[in-house]
Design a protein around this motif. Sequence first.
Motif, PDB file in Angstrom:
ATOM      1  N   ASP A 171       0.880  -1.183   0.306  1.00 40.72           N
ATOM      2  CA  ASP A 171       0.027  -0.034  -0.036  1.00 40.72           C
ATOM      3  C   ASP A 171       0.771   1.461   0.096  1.00 40.72           C
ATOM      4  O   ASP A 171       1.637   0.986   0.591  1.00 40.72           O
ATOM      5  CB  ASP A 171      -0.976  -0.365   1.188  1.00 40.72           C
ATOM      6  CG  ASP A 171      -2.090   0.786   1.675  1.00 40.72           C
ATOM      7  OD1 ASP A 171      -1.730   1.761   0.744  1.00 40.72           O
ATOM      8  OD2 ASP A 171      -2.669   0.565   2.353  1.00 40.72           O
ATOM      9  N   ARG A 227      -1.122   9.706   1.084  1.00 41.92           N
ATOM     10  CA  ARG A 227      -2.817  10.243   1.293  1.00 41.92           C
ATOM     11  C   ARG A 227      -3.822  11.506   1.474  1.00 41.92           C
ATOM     12  O   ARG A 227      -4.295  11.497   1.487  1.00 41.92           O
ATOM     13  CB  ARG A 227      -3.052   9.567   2.579  1.00 41.92           C
ATOM     14  CG  ARG A 227      -2.922   8.349   2.392  1.00 41.92           C
ATOM     15  CD  ARG A 227      -3.929   7.307   3.212  1.00 41.92           C
ATOM     16  NE  ARG A 227      -3.531   5.337   3.054  1.00 41.92           N
ATOM     17  CZ  ARG A 227      -2.607   4.749   4.076  1.00 41.92           C
ATOM     18  NH1 ARG A 227      -2.047   5.623   5.070  1.00 41.92           N
ATOM     19  NH2 ARG A 227      -2.707   4.072   3.786  1.00 41.92           N
ATOM     20  N   SER A 268      -9.095   4.603  -1.531  1.00 39.93           N
ATOM     21  CA  SER A 268      -9.118   4.463  -0.303  1.00 39.93           C
ATOM     22  C   SER A 268      -9.939   2.971   0.299  1.00 39.93           C
ATOM     23  O   SER A 268     -10.916   3.055  -0.642  1.00 39.93           O
ATOM     24  CB  SER A 268      -9.096   5.840   0.480  1.00 39.93           C
ATOM     25  OG  SER A 268      -8.790   5.322   1.796  1.00 39.93           O
ATOM     26  N   VAL A 269      -9.358   2.138   1.011  1.00 44.31           N
ATOM     27  CA  VAL A 269      -9.836   1.165   2.260  1.00 44.31           C
ATOM     28  C   VAL A 269     -10.061   1.760   3.019  1.00 44.31           C
ATOM     29  O   VAL A 269     -10.658   0.707   4.555  1.00 44.31           O
ATOM     30  CB  VAL A 269      -9.004  -0.185   1.702  1.00 44.31           C
ATOM     31  CG1 VAL A 269      -9.347  -0.411   0.029  1.00 44.31           C
ATOM     32  CG2 VAL A 269      -8.003  -0.446   2.048  1.00 44.31           C
ATOM     33  N   GLN A 270      -9.497   2.914   3.707  1.00 42.01           N
ATOM     34  CA  GLN A 270      -9.134   2.991   5.212  1.00 42.01           C
ATOM     35  C   GLN A 270     -11.353   3.071   6.014  1.00 42.01           C
ATOM     36  O   GLN A 270     -10.642   2.965   6.640  1.00 42.01           O
ATOM     37  CB  GLN A 270      -8.562   4.187   5.981  1.00 42.01           C
ATOM     38  CG  GLN A 270      -7.140   4.618   4.296  1.00 42.01           C
ATOM     39  CD  GLN A 270      -6.458   3.486   5.333  1.00 42.01           C
ATOM     40  OE1 GLN A 270      -6.444   3.221   6.437  1.00 42.01           O
ATOM     41  NE2 GLN A 270      -5.646   2.575   4.103  1.00 42.01           N
ATOM     42  N   ASP A 297     -11.096  -8.211   5.447  1.00 36.63           N
ATOM     43  CA  ASP A 297     -10.448  -6.804   5.456  1.00 36.63           C
ATOM     44  C   ASP A 297      -9.960  -6.703   5.236  1.00 36.63           C
ATOM     45  O   ASP A 297      -8.644  -6.846   4.636  1.00 36.63           O
ATOM     46  CB  ASP A 297     -10.014  -6.978   7.270  1.00 36.63           C
ATOM     47  CG  ASP A 297      -9.783  -5.521   7.830  1.00 36.63           C
ATOM     48  OD1 ASP A 297      -9.846  -4.771   6.888  1.00 36.63           O
ATOM     49  OD2 ASP A 297      -9.255  -5.769   8.543  1.00 36.63           O
ATOM     50  N   ARG A 357      -7.991  -3.606   4.394  1.00 33.08           N
ATOM     51  CA  ARG A 357      -6.844  -2.694   4.904  1.00 33.08           C
ATOM     52  C   ARG A 357      -6.058  -3.611   5.238  1.00 33.08           C
ATOM     53  O   ARG A 357      -5.111  -3.733   4.980  1.00 33.08           O
ATOM     54  CB  ARG A 357      -6.980  -1.826   6.496  1.00 33.08           C
ATOM     55  CG  ARG A 357      -7.556  -0.514   6.233  1.00 33.08           C
ATOM     56  CD  ARG A 357      -8.664  -0.460   7.271  1.00 33.08           C
ATOM     57  NE  ARG A 357      -9.625  -1.493   7.786  1.00 33.08           N
ATOM     58  CZ  ARG A 357     -10.651  -0.982   8.502  1.00 33.08           C
ATOM     59  NH1 ARG A 357     -10.906   0.810   9.014  1.00 33.08           N
ATOM     60  NH2 ARG A 357     -11.770  -2.348   8.232  1.00 33.08           N
ATOM     61  N   GLN A 358      -6.182  -4.979   5.579  1.00 35.78           N
ATOM     62  CA  GLN A 358      -5.142  -6.327   5.892  1.00 35.78           C
ATOM     63  C   GLN A 358      -5.036  -7.256   4.942  1.00 35.78           C
ATOM     64  O   GLN A 358      -3.815  -6.766   4.053  1.00 35.78           O
ATOM     65  CB  GLN A 358      -5.559  -7.729   7.237  1.00 35.78           C
ATOM     66  CG  GLN A 358      -6.385  -6.826   8.310  1.00 35.78           C
ATOM     67  CD  GLN A 358      -5.418  -7.411   8.958  1.00 35.78           C
ATOM     68  OE1 GLN A 358      -5.059  -8.391   9.556  1.00 35.78           O
ATOM     69  NE2 GLN A 358      -5.261  -6.586  10.182  1.00 35.78           N
ATOM     70  N   GLY A 365      -4.725  -3.116   1.546  1.00 35.00           N
ATOM     71  CA  GLY A 365      -5.025  -1.450   1.384  1.00 35.00           C
ATOM     72  C   GLY A 365      -5.395  -0.897   0.153  1.00 35.00           C
ATOM     73  O   GLY A 365      -5.567  -1.405  -0.084  1.00 35.00           O
ATOM     74  N   ASP A 366      -5.508   0.281   0.977  1.00 41.08           N
ATOM     75  CA  ASP A 366      -5.363   1.016  -0.993  1.00 41.08           C
ATOM     76  C   ASP A 366      -5.033   0.591  -2.406  1.00 41.08           C
ATOM     77  O   ASP A 366      -3.218   0.110  -2.019  1.00 41.08           O
ATOM     78  CB  ASP A 366      -4.853   2.682  -0.544  1.00 41.08           C
ATOM     79  CG  ASP A 366      -5.443   3.376   0.736  1.00 41.08           C
ATOM     80  OD1 ASP A 366      -6.184   2.425   1.626  1.00 41.08           O
ATOM     81  OD2 ASP A 366      -5.499   4.415   1.104  1.00 41.08           O
TER      82      ASP A 366
END
Length: 291
Positions: free
Chosen positions: A115, A121, A133-135, A153, A155-156, A159-160
């Motif tokens: 990421d 960002r 973004s996946v935040q 998930d 983010r895991q 990531g973006d």
Amino acid sequence: MSVDHVTGRFAPSPTGPLHLGSLLAATASWVDVRHRGGRWLLRIEDIDPPREQPGAADAILRSLDRHGLTWDGPVLWQHDRHAAYDAALKSLQTRGLVYACRCSRSALAAAGVPDCLGACRTAGHASGAWRLSVQDAPLMHWQDALHGPQCDDLRQQCGDFVLMRRDGLPAYQLAVVVDDAASAVTTVARGADLFDNTARQCWLQQQLGLPRPEYLHLPLLLQPDGRKLSKQNHAPALTPAASANLCQVLHWLGQAPPPDLQQSTPAEILDWACTHWSRARIPRRAIALPA
Ligand code: GLU
């Protein structure tokens, strides 16, 4: 035509000729929609010229034709679709859902992350690789028609992720989501090597306000050494024996074609497969080829 009409597709990248693994995916997708009276579309995913092999796209079309895997309407070539990918990216840019990342590949590799390192960002760069973004993404719940409910998930997992590369070429995730929606695809049946991309595609669909098709991931064929049969691993091209090839992949798909079906034409074999098709019989696990 109403958008809920069953529509499937086969979307090969022209990086090499069809092999038994891609024939398995194409045949399963074709039979699965044809037995429900649906449409089957063909899309050539030629958005990554350096990975493509001259002549591969034509060879794939000829191979499909030889195996009786007829498609509806004209072939969709992704090289013609840049305006649609740009428009989708623009709508995400306008809403601040993507950002331009300038982290170099070597910096990412050194940090061991797939990421952005973080600063891009909020930097507001005007150019770079455009990442979604996946935040703020929730856990992505999706359903696989063979493997059941899934939960990822992002983010895991990744990531973006990149939608448009620094060199201006669209990334697979953007092109596949835009085109599946533009063609009103309702069922995506494809190889299990693409399984991990699905949550990303669901998140992108959600951000673009696009419908989510049904997903069905088909078993991979493994070479005797355990590696996936793929173009990258130099899988041999299909033999000219189209009827035998079709019976072989139907056998691997658990459909139990009778032995004498091999004497029939590809069209007759596919007809038999449409009549007898059962998703429940498709194996969930990868299929190991004998040595
Ligand atoms: N172009 C991809 C491939 O050849 C398939 C994409 C998809 O089916 O979503 O592996």
